[in-house]
Design a protein around this motif. Structure first.
Motif, PDB file in Angstrom:
ATOM      1  N   THR A  22       0.841  -1.191   0.000  1.00  0.00           N
ATOM      2  CA  THR A  22       0.000   0.000   0.000  1.00  0.00           C
ATOM      3  C   THR A  22       0.882   1.248   0.000  1.00  0.00           C
ATOM      4  OG1 THR A  22      -1.682  -1.208   1.231  1.00  0.00           O
ATOM      5  CG2 THR A  22      -1.845   1.201   1.230  1.00  0.00           C
ATOM      6  N   TYR A  23       0.709   2.091  -0.991  1.00  0.00           N
ATOM      7  CA  TYR A  23       1.505   3.309  -1.195  1.00  0.00           C
ATOM      8  C   TYR A  23       2.985   3.026  -1.440  1.00  0.00           C
ATOM      9  CZ  TYR A  23      -2.728   5.603   0.331  1.00  0.00           C
ATOM     10  OH  TYR A  23      -4.026   6.008   0.435  1.00  0.00           O
ATOM     11  N   TYR A  28       2.798   2.083  -6.589  1.00  0.00           N
ATOM     12  CA  TYR A  28       1.690   3.030  -6.486  1.00  0.00           C
ATOM     13  C   TYR A  28       2.133   4.404  -6.990  1.00  0.00           C
ATOM     14  CZ  TYR A  28      -1.634   6.247  -4.322  1.00  0.00           C
ATOM     15  OH  TYR A  28      -2.539   7.244  -4.097  1.00  0.00           O
TER      16      TYR A  28
END
Length: 175
Positions: free
Chosen positions: A157-158, A162
């Motif tokens: 995530t991130y 990303y």
């Protein structure tokens, strides 16, 4: 030593230039490898193999993401720290978990941005990669000591995917 010697090589332009898609100056990693090899009392052959590995890792990670030729704002040292951390980690015989944390530590808290190369230039313009190399060596030192980092710096995530889009490292760089 990794920082100071990388800075000196760039100051006197004693470094190479790579015309590959990611551009940059991979020889900036050599002082980091030499410093790490001195700590480990490595042989000349071990140093040369580690230098070759650092180059291959830099190319393999950065082949698809043209950091210096896109509008992401990241600088050429983005993957240099990771390549240095992994190469030094192999030289120091880190295990797989330690290598993963070394790569994550080199990337997550140390993303260089390209603002140092545009507009009014400062001393950092020629030394940005030296910081990436120093961070790579330091990341391997931390991981060797048991320090952990984000377990998914690329795809989490991130993570970097990303920020820059999906990419697939390729090793060897050239078939």
């Amino acid at each position: 030593a990794a920082l100071a010697n990388s800075m000196m090589i760039r100051t006197y332009d004693w470094n190479d230039g790579m015309l590959a898609p990611w551009g940059g100056h991979p020889s900036d990693m050599i002082p980091g490898v030499l410093a790490a090899g001195e700590i480990a009392h490595s042989s000349g052959m071990e140093i040369l193999v580690t230098m070759a590995l650092a180059y291959e890792l830099l190319g393999g990670i950065g082949w698809e993401i043209k950091v210096t030729r896109n509008k992401s704002g990241f600088d050429q040292g983005t993957f240099m720290g990771v390549a240095t951390a992994l190469a030094v980690g192999k030289l120091w015989r880190l295990n797989d978990d330690q290598l993963a944390h070394a790569a994550s530590l080199a990337l997550v808290p140390n993303l260089p941005i390209a603002v140092s190369r545009w507009g009014e230039l400062s001393m950092l313009k020629g030394c940005g990669n030296a910081f990436a190399v120093r961070n790579g060596v330091f990341s391997a030192m931390l991981a060797r000591g048991g320090f952990t980092s984000a377990p998914e710096p690329f795809e989490g995530t991130y993570g970097l995917c990303y920020l820059l889009g999906e990419f697939k490292p390729r090793l060897p760089v050239l078939p």
